[in-house]
Design a protein around this motif. Structure first.
Motif, short mmCIF file in Angstrom:
data_model
loop_
_atom_site.label_atom_id
_atom_site.label_comp_id
_atom_site.label_asym_id
_atom_site.label_seq_id
_atom_site.Cartn_x
_atom_site.Cartn_y
_atom_site.Cartn_z
N ALA A 104 0.87 -1.21 0.12
CA ALA A 104 0.03 -0.02 0.03
C ALA A 104 0.61 1.24 0.10
N VAL A 105 2.01 1.27 0.75
CA VAL A 105 3.07 2.53 0.80
C VAL A 105 3.60 2.53 -0.56
N ALA A 106 3.78 1.47 -1.28
CA ALA A 106 4.55 1.47 -2.53
C ALA A 106 3.60 2.26 -3.44
N GLU A 107 2.42 1.91 -3.33
CA GLU A 107 1.27 2.75 -4.02
C GLU A 107 1.15 4.46 -3.86
N LEU A 108 1.29 4.50 -2.62
CA LEU A 108 1.32 6.15 -2.09
C LEU A 108 2.61 6.81 -2.83
N ALA A 109 3.81 5.98 -2.63
CA ALA A 109 4.88 6.41 -3.21
C ALA A 109 4.85 6.75 -4.53
N ARG A 110 4.33 5.87 -5.30
CA ARG A 110 4.36 5.84 -6.75
C ARG A 110 3.44 7.29 -7.08
N MET A 111 2.41 7.43 -6.23
CA MET A 111 1.64 8.51 -6.32
C MET A 111 2.40 9.86 -6.51
N THR A 112 3.04 9.95 -5.45
CA THR A 112 3.81 11.28 -5.16
C THR A 112 5.07 11.49 -6.10
N GLY A 113 5.47 10.24 -6.73
CA GLY A 113 6.66 10.30 -7.50
C GLY A 113 8.09 9.94 -6.65
N PHE A 114 7.96 9.44 -5.65
CA PHE A 114 9.20 9.29 -4.64
C PHE A 114 9.70 7.94 -5.23
N ASP A 115 11.07 7.91 -5.80
CA ASP A 115 11.47 6.68 -6.38
C ASP A 115 13.12 6.80 -6.39
N PRO A 116 13.77 6.14 -5.63
CA PRO A 116 13.34 5.38 -4.57
C PRO A 116 12.76 6.09 -3.29
N TYR A 117 12.28 5.37 -2.27
CA TYR A 117 11.78 5.90 -1.18
C TYR A 117 11.61 5.12 -0.02
N LEU A 118 11.44 5.62 1.17
CA LEU A 118 11.36 4.93 2.33
C LEU A 118 10.28 5.26 2.95
#
Ligand SMILES: *Cc1c(COP(=O)(O)O)cnc(C)c1O
Length: 466
Positions: A104-118
């Motif tokens: 779920a958090v990966a989806e939220l990160a994808r939405m914001t465009g953070f790549d990579p992310y923690l």
């Protein structure tokens, strides 16, 4: 969601638990845990009666605070997992729900465009912001954290808690951070981090992230996006005519973000999220962690969060919701948010031409700030009229409406209405949060009925004509 479909899955969620328990040897429940059915009946009756005293947050006529019930899909997911009660603090507390959280958090990160992310879920936006500010302090010890005077009060409080010096940047008439003043502060003060609010709690104003990013080319600093309320609007960043589009397109350049799935993500309370663009900030959380390297792949939730116990059920609820309502512009969340935006924009249009109401600020998201026509165009009269309308609307016997009030600097209103007499430093206005897509269709009626009420109030007979 259809009542029968909801009940079908509630039942399946409870059966799932019974089946799952059946995989282990049966045992006798301890008599100390037995409940007396008569006692439960009485107590449940009392609970039902007391809950009846809540305002109808679910209803389109509730245009008060940022409140709405979770989607039934979230309730189903929550119930299914809650019966097992996994704890996402550590992998052995919630192996399945930790995996759901990561997805779920990966989806939220994808939405914001953070790549990579923690990142990980939190119990709230408050904790998500605290965590981001804590990281900001570790990275820039002793330096100030700047936020606008419209930022959520949590930032001031958390800076006090963290012992970090802070500075408040004034906002303009629409509630956005004044980037010009921020620029001056960046040269005169030692600022380590700027909190950019992507949708203020008051007016739904989006700080000028693009301009603030440009300042980073002159003076380096961290940017934390407080998108607790507005984060999901990132999905509309390519939308023509969306006032927040430019800022949300720049979201991915922020260093950290707080997003609340329990605000616009259809979740029950207890679901916030914090994201970092640089996974190596995970090192700052190190206690006796065997890890020295953090990426989104090997994230171990307990090792990268300030909070300890956290509901695995919250992750299950969000995961199930995102499966049914993807974080996309064209399906799932996009159409929901677009309807909320439409509700706000169409109401602003109606208010602009109304003889009974005035627009206090252009809505950037789905919050409309306005005030009723009062006896005189002066702060105190408008405040009185706002309070009176708030009371009358809520107690209307036929068609009640639930509003909320907001204190605004009179000077800011005067930027729009120079003829407004500033006989008080602040003016109480109304602030309507339109976070339910059904409100788009209902706005014309709500508007007309409120206009009628305001006319009645000015009539002075006290009763109004209803
Ligand atoms: C709601 C909100 C918060 C606080 O989040 P909680 O989930 O209520 O703890 C912080 N910032 C903004 C902009 C918010 O709207």
């Amino acid at each position: 969601m259809d009542k029968f479909l909801f009940e079908k899955y509630l039942l399946r969620a409870s059966e799932l638990f019974a089946d799952w328990k059946g995989r282990w040897e049966e045992f006798e429940c301890d008599p100390s845990l037995e409940v007396d059915p008569a006692r439960l009946e009485t107590a449940f009756g009392e609970l039902t009666a007391r809950l009846g005293g809540c305002y109808p947050f679910f209803h389109p006529s509730y245009i008060g605070q940022m409140l709405k019930p979770p989607h039934p899909v979230a309730m189903i997911g929550y119930l299914a997992a809650m019966q097992i009660n996994p704890n996402n603090h550590a992998l052995d507390g919630g192996p399945a729900t930790s995996a759901l959280e990561k997805e779920a958090v990966a989806e939220l990160a994808r939405m914001t465009g953070f790549d990579p992310y923690l990142g990980h879920l939190t119990s709230s936006g408050t904790v998500a912001n605290l965590e981001a500010l804590w990281v900001a302090r570790q990275i820039h010890p002793g330096k100030r954290i700047a936020f606008s005077d419209q930022a959520h009060y949590t930032h001031r409080r958390m800076c006090e808690l963290l012992g970090v010096p802070f500075i408040e940047v004034p906002s303009d008439a629409s509630g956005c951070m004044d980037a010009g003043v921020l620029r001056r502060f960046l040269y005169s003060e030692e600022i380590g981090t700027v909190v950019v609010t992507m949708g203020t709690t008051g007016l739904g104003a989006v700080d000028p992230l693009r301009e603030i990013l440009d300042l980073r080319a002159e003076v380096p600093f961290r940017i934390h996006a407080d998108a607790a309320y507005g984060g999901f609007y990132t999905l509309l960043r390519e939308e023509a005519g969306f006032p927040g589009a430019e800022a949300f397109r720049a979201f991915r350049f922020c260093d950290s973000a707080a997003i609340d799935p329990h605000k616009h993500g259809l979740q029950p309370y207890g679901c916030g999220c914090v994201l970092f663009r640089d996974p190596s900030v995970g090192l700052l959380y190190k206690h006796d962690s065997p890890y020295t390297y953090f990426t989104s792949e090997d994230l171990h939730l307990g090792e990268i969060s300030l909070e300890c116990s956290r509901a695995g059920a919250a992750a299950a609820a969000l995961w199930l919701t995102l499966k049914c309502f993807p974080l996309a512009a064209g399906e799932g969340f996009g159409p929901i948010l677009r309807a909320c935006r439409r509700a706000a924009a169409s109401w602003a249009d109606l208010i602009r031409t109304s003889s009974e109401m005035y627009l206090a600020a252009e809505p950037m998201l789905d919050i409309v700030a306005w005030f009723p026509k009062a006896r005189a165009m002066q702060a105190t009269d408008i405040s009185d009229a706002s309070r009176e309308l708030f009371r009358r609307a809520m107690t209307d016997p036929v068609s009640p409406k639930y509003l909320s009030t907001f204190r605004m600097e009179t000077e800011k209103l005067r930027a729009r209405y120079p003829n407004l007499a500033a006989d008080a430093p602040d003016t109480i206005i109304l602030r309507s949060v339109l976070m339910k897509p059904e409100q788009a269709a209902l706005i014309p009626r709500i508007h007309a009925e409120l206009e009628e009420m305001i006319r009645g109030m000015r009539g002075g007979e006290g009763g109004g004509e209803g």
